[in-house]
Motif scaffolding. Structure first.
Motif, short mmCIF file in Angstrom:
data_model
loop_
_atom_site.label_atom_id
_atom_site.label_comp_id
_atom_site.label_asym_id
_atom_site.label_seq_id
_atom_site.Cartn_x
_atom_site.Cartn_y
_atom_site.Cartn_z
N TRP A 218 19.97 8.44 40.16
CA TRP A 218 19.54 9.80 40.53
C TRP A 218 20.29 10.32 41.75
CZ3 TRP A 218 17.06 12.82 37.39
CH2 TRP A 218 16.15 12.29 36.45
N TRP A 219 20.72 11.58 41.67
CA TRP A 219 21.33 12.29 42.79
C TRP A 219 20.61 13.62 42.98
CZ3 TRP A 219 24.63 9.24 45.26
CH2 TRP A 219 25.32 8.27 44.54
N LEU A 220 20.46 14.04 44.21
CA LEU A 220 19.90 15.35 44.53
C LEU A 220 21.04 16.27 44.93
CD1 LEU A 220 17.53 17.28 45.13
CD2 LEU A 220 17.47 16.32 47.46
N GLY A 221 21.24 17.34 44.16
CA GLY A 221 22.32 18.28 44.43
C GLY A 221 21.81 19.61 44.91
N GLU A 222 22.63 20.30 45.69
CA GLU A 222 22.29 21.64 46.16
C GLU A 222 23.54 22.50 46.20
OE1 GLU A 222 19.81 22.71 49.90
OE2 GLU A 222 21.92 23.01 50.47
N THR A 223 23.44 23.70 45.66
CA THR A 223 24.47 24.72 45.86
C THR A 223 23.82 25.89 46.57
OG1 THR A 223 24.02 25.64 43.65
CG2 THR A 223 25.82 24.07 43.83
N ARG A 236 28.27 26.41 49.53
CA ARG A 236 28.27 25.06 50.09
C ARG A 236 27.60 24.14 49.08
NH1 ARG A 236 25.60 22.55 55.68
NH2 ARG A 236 26.72 20.55 55.54
N LEU A 237 28.25 23.00 48.79
CA LEU A 237 27.72 22.02 47.84
C LEU A 237 27.41 20.74 48.59
CD1 LEU A 237 29.57 24.03 46.15
CD2 LEU A 237 29.81 22.18 44.52
N ARG A 238 26.20 20.22 48.40
CA ARG A 238 25.82 18.97 49.03
C ARG A 238 25.18 18.04 48.01
NH1 ARG A 238 22.61 20.49 54.47
NH2 ARG A 238 21.65 22.09 53.12
N LEU A 239 25.36 16.74 48.25
CA LEU A 239 24.83 15.73 47.34
C LEU A 239 24.21 14.61 48.16
CD1 LEU A 239 24.92 15.23 44.19
CD2 LEU A 239 26.80 13.66 44.64
N TRP A 240 22.94 14.27 47.82
CA TRP A 240 22.22 13.18 48.47
C TRP A 240 21.85 12.12 47.44
CZ3 TRP A 240 21.08 18.37 49.27
CH2 TRP A 240 21.18 18.86 50.58
N ASN A 241 21.61 10.90 47.92
CA ASN A 241 21.12 9.87 47.00
C ASN A 241 19.60 9.96 46.88
OD1 ASN A 241 20.04 8.60 49.27
ND2 ASN A 241 21.32 6.78 49.11
N ALA A 242 19.00 9.04 46.16
CA ALA A 242 17.57 9.12 45.87
C ALA A 242 16.70 8.89 47.11
CB ALA A 242 17.19 8.11 44.79
N ASP A 243 17.31 8.40 48.20
CA ASP A 243 16.59 8.22 49.46
C ASP A 243 16.81 9.39 50.41
OD1 ASP A 243 15.54 5.68 48.75
OD2 ASP A 243 17.48 4.76 49.21
N VAL A 245 19.78 10.45 51.58
CA VAL A 245 20.94 10.25 52.45
C VAL A 245 22.14 10.99 51.85
CG1 VAL A 245 22.49 8.58 53.49
CG2 VAL A 245 20.08 8.00 53.16
N GLN A 246 22.76 11.86 52.63
CA GLN A 246 23.87 12.67 52.10
C GLN A 246 25.12 11.82 51.90
OE1 GLN A 246 24.77 16.19 54.38
NE2 GLN A 246 26.34 16.88 52.95
N VAL A 247 25.76 11.99 50.75
CA VAL A 247 26.96 11.22 50.43
C VAL A 247 28.19 12.10 50.21
CG1 VAL A 247 25.68 9.28 49.45
CG2 VAL A 247 26.34 11.18 47.97
N MET A 248 27.99 13.42 50.01
CA MET A 248 29.12 14.31 49.75
C MET A 248 28.81 15.69 50.33
SD MET A 248 30.79 15.49 46.05
CE MET A 248 31.75 14.01 45.75
N ASP A 249 29.84 16.32 50.90
CA ASP A 249 29.69 17.67 51.48
C ASP A 249 30.88 18.49 51.00
OD1 ASP A 249 28.37 19.56 53.04
OD2 ASP A 249 29.60 19.13 54.80
N GLY A 250 30.63 19.69 50.47
CA GLY A 250 31.73 20.45 49.90
C GLY A 250 31.59 21.94 50.05
N LEU A 251 32.68 22.63 49.71
CA LEU A 251 32.75 24.09 49.69
C LEU A 251 33.38 24.52 48.38
CD1 LEU A 251 34.05 24.91 53.29
CD2 LEU A 251 31.75 25.39 52.41
N GLN A 252 33.02 25.71 47.93
CA GLN A 252 33.56 26.20 46.66
C GLN A 252 33.59 27.72 46.67
OE1 GLN A 252 31.37 25.62 42.74
NE2 GLN A 252 33.08 24.20 42.49
N SER A 253 34.64 28.27 46.07
CA SER A 253 34.72 29.70 45.81
C SER A 253 34.41 29.93 44.34
CB SER A 253 36.10 30.25 46.16
OG SER A 253 36.18 31.64 45.89
N VAL A 254 33.53 30.87 44.05
CA VAL A 254 33.07 31.13 42.68
C VAL A 254 33.29 32.60 42.35
CG1 VAL A 254 31.08 31.16 41.15
CG2 VAL A 254 31.36 29.28 42.76
N ALA A 255 33.86 32.88 41.19
CA ALA A 255 33.97 34.25 40.70
C ALA A 255 32.68 34.62 39.98
CB ALA A 255 35.14 34.37 39.74
N VAL A 256 32.11 35.78 40.37
CA VAL A 256 30.87 36.26 39.79
C VAL A 256 31.19 37.53 39.01
CG1 VAL A 256 28.50 36.98 40.25
CG2 VAL A 256 29.57 35.28 41.72
#
Length: 258
Positions: A218-223, A236-243, A245-256
């Motif tokens: 399991w991973w907890l994701g957030e955009t 901003r994209l972030r990813l945490w483990n099931a406890d 604890v953050q394991v990844m930090d990111g940025l993204q440009s999205v066309a809407v």
């Protein structure tokens, strides 16, 4: 068909390959995490003695289908840091370009932990399933998704979900993070005034701890949309483990669109 099948055709020499893409489609292109994984696999198979991956910059240039050409090149290899460029080409034109930064661990001179997930949504087993019968093929075919926030529909431009691969095959930890790190729709989705297509243009991320695992996959994701206007959203994209604890930090440009 497991994730291993997606990576199996990729060789250390690069060149033309046919990918089992149907299971991983997002509209008319390969899901961003899957295409990034293909590019990463091309890089590490071309240069198998690299130190751990620390960061990446990925450009989603054009749709990626099942017939692609992979190529990778060493940009610079220093004493501690190696920088590799890999590309996916479709019909001779670049469809994805990626820049990978690999770095040997050193004695730490600055140490502090990333913030834990807040607000905490509760464990994935405590939350309801989501998107069980809808969504693009890559979601329906490959992911178990649970809710991780009360908001549904319009509201604060943040999307949080628990998710895990239903079949991760024999993925190493870094490959898994690359594959799942771009799973969620952009937070701007909640701020859209009317329904319309959305498309990732790029994705930059730092891996905070590649060795840290998670429970039951399991991973907890957030955009989270930081700003939206003129047809684009900065996310901003972030990813945490099931406890938490953050394991990844990111940025993204999205066309809407729409």
């Amino acid at each position: 068909m497991s994730v291993s099948d997606l990576r199996a055709p990729i060789t250390s020499e690069g060149g033309a390959v046919t990918l089992p893409a149907d299971k991983w489609l997002q509209g008319r292109t390969l899901f961003g995490g899957a295409s990034a994984l293909v590019a990463y696999t091309a890089a590490v198979r071309a240069f198998p003695d690299l130190p751990p991956l620390r960061a990446a910059q990925i450009g989603f240039v054009a749709p990626v289908g099942k017939d692609v050409e992979t190529r990778a090149a060493m940009v610079r290899q220093g004493r501690n840091v190696a920088q590799v460029r890999s590309e996916l080409l479709v019909e001779g034109k670049v469809a994805l370009t990626a820049f990978w930064l690999f770095g040997t661990g050193r004695e730490a001179n600055a140490v502090h932990a990333a913030a834990k997930a807040d607000p905490w949504p509760g464990a994935p087993e405590e939350n309801d399933s989501a998107m069980t019968d809808k969504g693009p093929p890559f979601i329906v075919n490959n992911f178990d998704i649970r809710r991780a926030q009360e908001t549904q529909g319009p509201g604060e431009p943040i999307v949080r979900r628990w998710f895990r691969l239903t079949d991760r095959g024999e993925l190493d930890r870094v490959s898994e993070l690359i594959l799942v790190g771009d799973t969620l729709p952009p937070g701007a989705m909640r701020a859209m005034q009317r329904q319309g297509p959305i498309s990732s243009i790029n994705w930059s991320f730092n891996i905070l701890d590649a060795e840290l695992g998670t429970r039951d996959g399991w991973w907890l994701g957030e955009t989270a949309s930081q700003h939206a206007g003129a047809g684009y959203s900065s996310e901003r994209l972030r990813l945490w483990n099931a406890d938490g604890v953050q394991v990844m930090d990111g940025l993204q440009s999205v066309a809407v669109f729409g």
